[in-house]
Scaffold this active site. Structure first.
Site, PDB file in Angstrom:
ATOM      1  N   ARG A 392       0.833  -1.148   0.036  1.00 21.16           N
ATOM      2  CA  ARG A 392      -0.182  -0.093  -0.080  1.00 21.16           C
ATOM      3  C   ARG A 392       1.071   1.351   0.021  1.00 21.16           C
ATOM      4  O   ARG A 392       1.864   1.257   0.664  1.00 21.16           O
ATOM      5  CB  ARG A 392      -0.780   0.169   1.239  1.00 21.16           C
ATOM      6  CG  ARG A 392      -1.593  -1.118   1.362  1.00 21.16           C
ATOM      7  CD  ARG A 392      -2.674  -0.928   2.548  1.00 21.16           C
ATOM      8  NE  ARG A 392      -3.462  -2.238   2.930  1.00 21.16           N
ATOM      9  CZ  ARG A 392      -4.483  -2.831   2.447  1.00 21.16           C
ATOM     10  NH1 ARG A 392      -4.945  -2.332   1.558  1.00 21.16           N
ATOM     11  NH2 ARG A 392      -4.743  -3.987   3.057  1.00 21.16           N
ATOM     12  N   ARG A 422      -6.310  -5.721  -0.228  1.00 27.28           N
ATOM     13  CA  ARG A 422      -7.655  -5.573  -0.179  1.00 27.28           C
ATOM     14  C   ARG A 422      -7.976  -3.862  -0.106  1.00 27.28           C
ATOM     15  O   ARG A 422      -7.245  -3.295   0.619  1.00 27.28           O
ATOM     16  CB  ARG A 422      -8.160  -6.224   0.953  1.00 27.28           C
ATOM     17  CG  ARG A 422      -9.702  -6.034   1.214  1.00 27.28           C
ATOM     18  CD  ARG A 422     -10.421  -7.024   0.084  1.00 27.28           C
ATOM     19  NE  ARG A 422     -10.244  -8.503   0.469  1.00 27.28           N
ATOM     20  CZ  ARG A 422     -10.900  -8.985   1.259  1.00 27.28           C
ATOM     21  NH1 ARG A 422     -11.889  -8.557   1.938  1.00 27.28           N
ATOM     22  NH2 ARG A 422     -10.443 -10.446   1.505  1.00 27.28           N
ATOM     23  N   HIS A 452       3.118  -9.919   0.942  1.00 26.42           N
ATOM     24  CA  HIS A 452       3.009  -8.810   2.055  1.00 26.42           C
ATOM     25  C   HIS A 452       4.209  -8.520   2.708  1.00 26.42           C
ATOM     26  O   HIS A 452       4.181  -7.728   3.722  1.00 26.42           O
ATOM     27  CB  HIS A 452       2.006  -9.735   3.194  1.00 26.42           C
ATOM     28  CG  HIS A 452       1.495  -8.826   4.132  1.00 26.42           C
ATOM     29  ND1 HIS A 452       1.732  -8.870   5.468  1.00 26.42           N
ATOM     30  CD2 HIS A 452       0.707  -7.622   4.084  1.00 26.42           C
ATOM     31  CE1 HIS A 452       1.172  -8.022   6.195  1.00 26.42           C
ATOM     32  NE2 HIS A 452       0.497  -7.381   5.275  1.00 26.42           N
ATOM     33  N   TYR A 485       0.419   5.115  12.179  1.00 25.62           N
ATOM     34  CA  TYR A 485       0.482   3.793  12.637  1.00 25.62           C
ATOM     35  C   TYR A 485       1.880   3.544  13.422  1.00 25.62           C
ATOM     36  O   TYR A 485       2.935   4.229  13.066  1.00 25.62           O
ATOM     37  CB  TYR A 485       0.658   2.908  11.470  1.00 25.62           C
ATOM     38  CG  TYR A 485      -0.566   2.549  10.776  1.00 25.62           C
ATOM     39  CD1 TYR A 485      -1.652   3.435  10.732  1.00 25.62           C
ATOM     40  CD2 TYR A 485      -0.473   1.436   9.607  1.00 25.62           C
ATOM     41  CE1 TYR A 485      -3.037   3.236  10.084  1.00 25.62           C
ATOM     42  CE2 TYR A 485      -2.040   1.296   9.112  1.00 25.62           C
ATOM     43  CZ  TYR A 485      -3.138   2.141   9.313  1.00 25.62           C
ATOM     44  OH  TYR A 485      -4.287   1.852   8.338  1.00 25.62           O
ATOM     45  N   ARG A 581      -2.826  -6.799  19.218  1.00 30.68           N
ATOM     46  CA  ARG A 581      -3.858  -5.576  18.982  1.00 30.68           C
ATOM     47  C   ARG A 581      -5.209  -5.985  18.821  1.00 30.68           C
ATOM     48  O   ARG A 581      -6.205  -5.277  19.565  1.00 30.68           O
ATOM     49  CB  ARG A 581      -3.427  -4.632  18.019  1.00 30.68           C
ATOM     50  CG  ARG A 581      -4.147  -3.440  17.688  1.00 30.68           C
ATOM     51  CD  ARG A 581      -3.814  -2.680  16.572  1.00 30.68           C
ATOM     52  NE  ARG A 581      -4.703  -3.287  15.417  1.00 30.68           N
ATOM     53  CZ  ARG A 581      -4.222  -3.458  14.079  1.00 30.68           C
ATOM     54  NH1 ARG A 581      -3.218  -3.189  13.679  1.00 30.68           N
ATOM     55  NH2 ARG A 581      -4.891  -4.202  13.439  1.00 30.68           N
ATOM     56  N   HIS A 609       0.766  -1.377  15.138  1.00 30.77           N
ATOM     57  CA  HIS A 609       1.009  -2.094  13.894  1.00 30.77           C
ATOM     58  C   HIS A 609       2.251  -3.017  13.672  1.00 30.77           C
ATOM     59  O   HIS A 609       2.443  -4.018  12.978  1.00 30.77           O
ATOM     60  CB  HIS A 609       1.034  -1.159  12.670  1.00 30.77           C
ATOM     61  CG  HIS A 609       0.884  -2.010  11.535  1.00 30.77           C
ATOM     62  ND1 HIS A 609       1.684  -2.143  10.508  1.00 30.77           N
ATOM     63  CD2 HIS A 609      -0.353  -2.516  10.724  1.00 30.77           C
ATOM     64  CE1 HIS A 609       1.190  -2.577   9.300  1.00 30.77           C
ATOM     65  NE2 HIS A 609      -0.086  -2.709   9.392  1.00 30.77           N
TER      66      HIS A 609
END
Length: 716
Positions: A392, A422, A452, A485, A581, A609
């Site tokens: 992203r 996504r 990822h 984040y 988390r 994160h």
């Protein structure tokens, strides 16, 4: 630790696990608790109301949509805690309704009155004076009315398609000559501000109320009109395929993948409805009629007594209200990457070569570390190649600009763009095409796996040798989220580690077979087995009376096999502390099962994160950081990487970070054996220790430090 066999729970029993979906919703409850926290400034509480609504929307799209699909197919497959899809769905619906009730009560009894007292009310149209209504009507006629498109619904006009997430008005219009009422649907435009400033005040009125009060300008006639608000959520589950084979069995070519994802994105717009929220003043018979048109069960209709689309509370901007927010945070430069008066700043590569640099965002600046790393690489004539993964990123990304510039300067630039990320599929396709036009080598993921990993590699010519520099992160290469984040990153020129990263890039871009790595732990190749190996080693150490322990920080924990291994290690006497988390399927502190396992969750202004793993290893702790949670999808269906942290100073810093989280007594929730969470509070006389506040204070103390000592260039 020995346990009574009579009380020992089987590790395969449903009682050994918490439900994944309900654990997700438990995280939403923790966010809701922050919205109710009177110690927080008012507009921070408003923000958490919006975040809670966003989590609900995401849950309806991702999880409820999937459960509905299972139910439609008649699936009887049970969840890890023993529930059928129908039972899970019923439990989720019940919890969603309860949370809607809680947030509605919170808004009516606390948030809205507090906003009114602070001079920033969200007003109803009926509260406005005639002059304000006239001014708003004139503005509506000029700036909103031309955008609106009323759609009749009758025998000649079938029910229109309603897109997901937007707000809509369902309007009952008087029939001619006293005849039957007609129905008109009107979409509330998303390209207009949801919160309209009220002239002469510092308050706002919702745009749907402005529209509803001026329907005579939209629908020719005198009314009375009866408008009701509703919001549709459509399923996102299973729409975009991570990879797909063609009919003849050949793998999809890059262009085929882009076309397939583009088709799937279009299909997602028409996915089934997974939730319908309505204003509670809508008559029940009209709710049922609307549900039938949308093919949604009455059980998936959620009436609300407050604003629909509460996620828009995050977009409420109030000028001059800094006193109602937490103090603004400006990330600081890492001490080793800072420019000092009277000194020419060294090349970032020279500083990395002296020793690894551990970054902790958003406390350390992303721009002056990671962006600088890539920007300098683009301009440095000694740099020959840059490789990076993009999962992203943000609009107008400086990282994308740096990569394009590097390609224009003749450097070899390779970018792996994961176009099935996504909700980021469309921008990732656009980034990939832009970079290709600049001469960048672009790859679109790996067959059957989502990529990822968060890795960047720079190859630099230094004298007669080539040296490789890497960035290994837990977050995306996104300058926007890097400010909100919490993530960890490592800049290193460690030769064995850099060699592994280079090999992984070759595997990803060249579609090569998996190879053995020296330092990196890579999924799906061997991550599961290597984590299990370390968990079992801690169990053996505990049994032998040697130092043992596991501390792990992650976003989610769901993988059954790893959970069983953790239970076994805990039974062997290993102290296990898990900072998770979000959703967590392990049941902590259960007699005979998990007395030695503690689970807690920190929730605050920044989204936790980072993924950090610590294994005591007989008193010589091992540390790892990377992209992977302990989820089945991360271990089996994604390319993930976790790297060891071997630099002594970086290891001390990681240990200190975990210590801060462990000692949090204010922004931390302990997980109970039943899956509920209890917020920690300072004991009487005990100072408040909120982990994010501690990290902010530490960062502030580093703003003007003495020049740190130079570490000698590594010789590996």
């Amino acid at each position: 630790m020995k346990t009574d066999a009579a009380t020992t729970i089987s590790l395969d029993a449903p009682e050994a696990f918490l439900n994944r979906e309900l654990s997700w919703l438990a995280f939403a409850r923790r966010v809701l608790e922050l919205a109710a926290d009177v110690d927080l400034p008012l507009l921070e509480r408003v923000k958490f109301v919006g975040i809670h609504a966003m989590l609900h929307d995401e849950f309806l799209m991702k999880r409820v949509g999937g459960l509905l699909e299972q139910c439609r197919k008649g699936s009887s497959k049970r969840s890890v805690d023993g529930r059928t899809p129908f039972e899970e769905l019923a439990a989720c619906r019940s919890e969603i309704r309860e949370q809607i009730r809680i947030v509605s009560l919170l808004m009516v009894e606390e948030i809205l009155p507090a906003m009114r007292s602070a001079g920033i009310p969200l007003l109803d149209w009926d509260e406005l004076i005639d002059e304000q209504r006239t001014l708003l009507r004139d503005d509506f006629e000029q700036t909103v009315l031309p955008v609106l498109t009323p759609l009749a619904i009758d025998a000649e006009h079938p029910f229109p398609f309603i897109g997901g997430q937007g707000l809509n008005l369902l309007i009952l219009v008087p029939g001619s000559s006293g005849g039957r009422e007609r129905i008109v649907q009107l979409k509330v435009p998303t390209n207009r501000s949801r919160w309209v400033p009220v002239p002469g005040t510092s308050g706002f009125v919702a745009i749907e109320q402005v529209i509803a009060a001026n329907l005579d300008l939209v629908l020719v006639g005198s009314g009375p009109f009866r408008p009701y608000l509703f919001q549709v959520t459509r399923s996102a589950e299973g729409q975009v395929n991570e990879t797909e084979d063609t009919e003849d069995g050949d793998s999809l070519l890059p262009g085929d993948i882009v076309r397939q994802v583009t088709r799937d994105l279009k299909a997602r717009r028409f996915a089934g409805v997974s939730g319908l929220k309505v204003s509670d003043d809508m008559p029940v018979e009209l709710q049922r009629w609307l549900g039938r048109q949308l093919r949604v069960s009455i059980d998936d209709i959620y009436p609300s007594s407050v604003f629909l689309g509460l996620s828009d509370m995050m977009s409420l901007r109030v000028a001059g209200a800094d006193n109602l927010l937490l103090p603004a945070h400006e990330p600081v430069d890492h001490p080793r990457l800072r420019s000092y008066v009277g000194e020419t700043p060294p090349s970032i590569f020279e500083e990395i070569a002296r020793g690894d640099i551990l970054l902790h965002h958003p406390y350390h600046s992303f721009e002056s570390s990671v962006v600088r790393f890539l920007a300098e690489a683009a301009e440095d004539p000694k740099v020959l190649a840059i490789k990076i993964t993009i999962y992203r990123t943000n609009r107008d990304s400086p990282i994308i600009r740096a990569l394009a510039e590097a390609a224009r300067q003749g450097k070899q630039v390779a970018v792996l763009v994961e176009i099935t990320a996504r909700f980021d599929e469309a921008p990732n396709i656009a980034w990939g095409q832009l970079l290709e036009r600049e001469g960048v080598h672009v790859s679109y993921g790996v067959e059957k796996l989502k990529t990822h990993v968060k890795l960047a590699l720079v190859v630099r010519e230094e004298g007669s040798k080539l040296r490789q520099y890497v960035h290994i992160g837990t977050g995306n290469y996104h300058t926007g989220t890097a400010r909100i984040y919490e993530d960890i990153g490592l800049l290193s020129s460690n030769k064995p580690l850099a060699r592994d990263v280079a090999m992984l890039f070759n595997q990803l871009t060249g579609a090569l077979k998996s190879r053995a790595y020296d330092k990196l732990i890579v999924a799906p190749q061997d991550m599961r087995s290597r984590f299990i190996e370390r968990i079992r080693r801690e169990a053996e150490n505990a049994k032998a009376g040697r130092p043992s322990g596991i501390r792990a920080k992650m976003n989610q924990l769901q993988d059954q096999e790893l959970i069983r291994e953790l239970y076994e290690a805990g039974r062997a006497g290993v102290p296990i502390v898990l900072h998770v988390r979000g959703l967590c399927c392990i049941r902590p502190q259960v007699p005979g099962l998990s007395e030695n396992i503690r689970v807690f969750s920190v929730v605050g202004r920044f989204l936790e994160h980072a993924r950090i793993y610590e294994f005591a290893n007989r008193g010589s702790p091992e540390y790892f950081l990377g992209s992977a949670d302990w989820m089945k999808r991360n271990l089996d269906r994604r390319v993930e990487s976790v790297a060891p942290v071997e630099d002594a100073e970086a290891r001390r810093e990681l240990a200190a970070i975990l210590d801060v989280y462990d000692s949090d007594n204010y922004s931390c929730w302990e997980c109970n054996p039943d899956g509920s969470y209890t917020r920690r509070r300072p004991a009487p006389g005990e100072p408040r220790r909120a982990s994010q506040e501690v990290f902010l204070a530490l960062a502030a103390s580093q703003k003007k430090p003495e020049r740190p000592s130079r570490r000698r260039r590594r010789k590996d």
